[in-house]
Motif scaffolding. Structure first.
Motif, PDB file in Angstrom:
ATOM      1  N   MET A   1       1.020  -6.013   0.712  1.00  0.00           N
ATOM      2  CA  MET A   1      -0.005  -4.966   0.722  1.00  0.00           C
ATOM      3  C   MET A   1      -0.542  -4.845  -0.701  1.00  0.00           C
ATOM      4  N   ARG A   2      -1.842  -5.051  -0.834  1.00  0.00           N
ATOM      5  CA  ARG A   2      -2.439  -4.961  -2.170  1.00  0.00           C
ATOM      6  C   ARG A   2      -3.450  -3.821  -2.174  1.00  0.00           C
ATOM      7  N   PHE A   3      -3.336  -2.964  -3.174  1.00  0.00           N
ATOM      8  CA  PHE A   3      -4.219  -1.792  -3.256  1.00  0.00           C
ATOM      9  C   PHE A   3      -5.413  -2.071  -4.149  1.00  0.00           C
ATOM     10  N   ASN A   4      -6.484  -1.382  -3.868  1.00  0.00           N
ATOM     11  CA  ASN A   4      -7.668  -1.372  -4.721  1.00  0.00           C
ATOM     12  C   ASN A   4      -7.336  -0.502  -5.929  1.00  0.00           C
ATOM     13  N   ARG A   5      -7.118  -1.147  -7.072  1.00  0.00           N
ATOM     14  CA  ARG A   5      -6.576  -0.424  -8.237  1.00  0.00           C
ATOM     15  C   ARG A   5      -7.477   0.702  -8.719  1.00  0.00           C
ATOM     16  N   ARG A   6      -8.762   0.572  -8.471  1.00  0.00           N
ATOM     17  CA  ARG A   6      -9.684   1.599  -8.974  1.00  0.00           C
ATOM     18  C   ARG A   6      -9.925   2.731  -7.978  1.00  0.00           C
ATOM     19  N   ALA A   7      -9.510   2.521  -6.723  1.00  0.00           N
ATOM     20  CA  ALA A   7      -9.818   3.525  -5.689  1.00  0.00           C
ATOM     21  C   ALA A   7      -9.121   4.849  -5.996  1.00  0.00           C
ATOM     22  N   ARG A   8      -9.800   5.938  -5.741  1.00  0.00           N
ATOM     23  CA  ARG A   8      -9.225   7.264  -5.976  1.00  0.00           C
ATOM     24  C   ARG A   8      -8.280   7.641  -4.825  1.00  0.00           C
ATOM     25  N   LEU A   9      -7.171   8.271  -5.175  1.00  0.00           N
ATOM     26  CA  LEU A   9      -6.250   8.777  -4.148  1.00  0.00           C
ATOM     27  C   LEU A   9      -6.429  10.282  -3.989  1.00  0.00           C
ATOM     28  N   ASP A  10      -6.140  10.749  -2.788  1.00  0.00           N
ATOM     29  CA  ASP A  10      -6.137  12.198  -2.530  1.00  0.00           C
ATOM     30  C   ASP A  10      -4.684  12.644  -2.388  1.00  0.00           C
ATOM     31  N   SER A  11      -4.110  13.081  -3.496  1.00  0.00           N
ATOM     32  CA  SER A  11      -2.672  13.383  -3.480  1.00  0.00           C
ATOM     33  C   SER A  11      -2.366  14.703  -2.769  1.00  0.00           C
ATOM     34  N   ASP A  12      -3.383  15.468  -2.422  1.00  0.00           N
ATOM     35  CA  ASP A  12      -3.147  16.715  -1.677  1.00  0.00           C
ATOM     36  C   ASP A  12      -2.605  16.453  -0.266  1.00  0.00           C
ATOM     37  N   GLN A  13      -2.752  15.228   0.214  1.00  0.00           N
ATOM     38  CA  GLN A  13      -2.288  14.931   1.576  1.00  0.00           C
ATOM     39  C   GLN A  13      -0.776  14.736   1.655  1.00  0.00           C
ATOM     40  N   VAL A  14      -0.118  14.673   0.500  1.00  0.00           N
ATOM     41  CA  VAL A  14       1.336  14.531   0.470  1.00  0.00           C
ATOM     42  C   VAL A  14       1.899  15.615  -0.441  1.00  0.00           C
ATOM     43  N   ASN A  92      -3.427   8.283   2.890  1.00  0.00           N
ATOM     44  CA  ASN A  92      -4.890   8.377   2.767  1.00  0.00           C
ATOM     45  C   ASN A  92      -5.568   7.345   3.672  1.00  0.00           C
ATOM     46  N   SER A  93      -5.050   6.124   3.637  1.00  0.00           N
ATOM     47  CA  SER A  93      -5.655   5.048   4.426  1.00  0.00           C
ATOM     48  C   SER A  93      -5.539   5.324   5.924  1.00  0.00           C
ATOM     49  N   ILE A  94      -4.372   5.787   6.344  1.00  0.00           N
ATOM     50  CA  ILE A  94      -4.155   6.101   7.766  1.00  0.00           C
ATOM     51  C   ILE A  94      -5.158   7.169   8.217  1.00  0.00           C
ATOM     52  N   THR A 219     -15.453   8.648  -0.826  1.00  0.00           N
ATOM     53  CA  THR A 219     -15.757   7.794  -1.988  1.00  0.00           C
ATOM     54  C   THR A 219     -16.402   6.473  -1.591  1.00  0.00           C
ATOM     55  N   GLY A 220     -16.308   6.117  -0.314  1.00  0.00           N
ATOM     56  CA  GLY A 220     -16.844   4.833   0.128  1.00  0.00           C
ATOM     57  C   GLY A 220     -15.966   3.649  -0.254  1.00  0.00           C
ATOM     58  N   GLU A 221     -14.804   3.917  -0.845  1.00  0.00           N
ATOM     59  CA  GLU A 221     -13.943   2.827  -1.304  1.00  0.00           C
ATOM     60  C   GLU A 221     -12.861   2.497  -0.276  1.00  0.00           C
ATOM     61  N   ILE A 222     -12.558   1.210  -0.166  1.00  0.00           N
ATOM     62  CA  ILE A 222     -11.436   0.786   0.682  1.00  0.00           C
ATOM     63  C   ILE A 222     -10.177   0.801  -0.173  1.00  0.00           C
ATOM     64  N   LEU A 223      -9.132   1.407   0.340  1.00  0.00           N
ATOM     65  CA  LEU A 223      -7.911   1.599  -0.456  1.00  0.00           C
ATOM     66  C   LEU A 223      -6.990   0.390  -0.459  1.00  0.00           C
ATOM     67  N   ILE A 224      -6.892  -0.259   0.696  1.00  0.00           N
ATOM     68  CA  ILE A 224      -5.975  -1.394   0.822  1.00  0.00           C
ATOM     69  C   ILE A 224      -6.811  -2.659   0.963  1.00  0.00           C
ATOM     70  N   LEU A 225      -6.654  -3.565   0.023  1.00  0.00           N
ATOM     71  CA  LEU A 225      -7.508  -4.756   0.015  1.00  0.00           C
ATOM     72  C   LEU A 225      -6.934  -5.885   0.853  1.00  0.00           C
ATOM     73  N   GLU A 226      -5.601  -5.925   0.935  1.00  0.00           N
ATOM     74  CA  GLU A 226      -5.016  -7.082   1.618  1.00  0.00           C
ATOM     75  C   GLU A 226      -3.691  -6.743   2.278  1.00  0.00           C
ATOM     76  N   LEU A 227      -3.535  -7.202   3.516  1.00  0.00           N
ATOM     77  CA  LEU A 227      -2.228  -7.210   4.175  1.00  0.00           C
ATOM     78  C   LEU A 227      -1.854  -8.668   4.401  1.00  0.00           C
ATOM     79  N   THR A 228      -0.609  -9.002   4.208  1.00  0.00           N
ATOM     80  CA  THR A 228      -0.164 -10.381   4.385  1.00  0.00           C
ATOM     81  C   THR A 228       0.630 -10.506   5.693  1.00  0.00           C
ATOM     82  N   GLU A 229       0.916 -11.742   6.047  1.00  0.00           N
ATOM     83  CA  GLU A 229       1.760 -11.969   7.228  1.00  0.00           C
ATOM     84  C   GLU A 229       3.138 -11.356   7.032  1.00  0.00           C
TER      85      GLU A 229
END
Ligand SMILES: [Zn+2]
Length: 292
Positions: A1-14, A92-94, A219-229
């Protein structure tokens, strides 16, 4: 799982929940029963209602607890360096995904706790129950220690995406609550209880399908860029590890399908994959399925 390093997180959800009622010996009685019926847990807490009941003995309904937002989780780069921030990013992604997939989706909070917790609507619980969703307060409760147990006690392959599967399963219960899915208490491989759990697994798969393509609506940003097998394999391994048959086999050496409440390893993997491969929540109607 690779994250978009620049994407903003919403930490209020946790949030972190502290305090709560002190555990008292014995006397769980009817309160314990009510609490167990109200919780929808992952299947790790001993694997059946009896196991969860045992875990809840000695806990008490009531008390006070406070919750604090997770601090310092601001970007995808933070998610790559810390487990807590990774969980914020996954949550956030879910919720980005369900906001897109389900009209009227209402975001909810995940609470971290240690040892025991007083919920906002389901009484108290200990970490022995495993992660759970409380329909009454519509929040999710997770002891972070469970993620280590998934590997050490339940024999899953571990990995970041095993955690993500667990969280997505609990958010699956939130989706069920929002759309009015409520199974009667029951057991057995074709029971409504099992159908409800398998639907939550399927919903977890639906999120995994959309995880790398759904932008944050703000934000229009995707948080997770890649999932692997390997990520998907880790999710499947975790789903199997909390299957009723695996848990029973490890605990007693006997498998008794009549007491299943969450489904077998094979069923849980199968429904996660249905969600993952189709990305379509409508394909998760486990209640209408002839075969599970
Ligand atoms: Zn569940």
């Amino acid at each position: 799982m690779r994250f978009n390093r620049r994407a903003r997180l919403d930490s209020d959800q946790v949030r972190t929940r502290k305090g709560g009622a002190a555990a008292v010996g014995g006397g769980a009685g009817i309160i314990g029963v009510l609490v167990v019926l109200a919780l929808q847990f992952l299947g790790g807490g001993g694997g059946d209602i009896g196991g969860a009941l045992g875990a809840l003995e000695g806990t008490q309904v009531g008390g006070r607890s406070t919750s604090e937002a997770i601090e310092g989780c601001e970007t995808g780069a933070d998610a790559e360096r810390s487990q807590e921030c990774r969980i914020v990013a996954v949550v956030n992604s879910i919720q980005d995904t369900w906001s897109t997939q389900l009209e009227g989706y209402q975001p909810t909070v995940t609470n971290f706790f240690t040892g025991s917790v007083t919920t906002g609507g389901c009484g108290s619980a200990t970490s022995a129950v495993g992660p759970f969703y409380c329909p009454a307060d519509q929040q999710i409760y997770v002891d972070l220690g469970f993620f280590d147990e998934l590997e050490s006690r339940f024999g899953a392959s571990g990995g970041d995406f095993a955690e993500a599967y667990v969280l997505a399963h609990e958010y699956g219960h939130h989706v069920q609550n929002l759309i009015g899915v409520r199974a009667e208490r029951s057991s057995g491989p074709e029971s409504d209880a099992v159908r409800q759990e398998l639907q939550a697994d399927c919903f977890a798969g639906v999120w995994a399908n959309h995880a790398t393509t759904t932008p944050d609506p703000d934000t229009g940003e995707i948080l997770i860029l890649e999932l692997t097998e390997t990520d998907i394999r880790d999710a499947l391994s975790a789903a199997a590890a909390v299957g009723d048959d695996r848990i029973q086999e490890a605990a007693t050496g006997d498998v008794d399908p009549h007491t299943w409440t969450h489904g077998s390893a094979e069923q849980r993997q199968g429904w996660f994959l249905t969600g993952y491969e189709t990305g379509d929540p409508n394909r998760c109607d486990t209640f209408a399925a002839d075969e599970l």
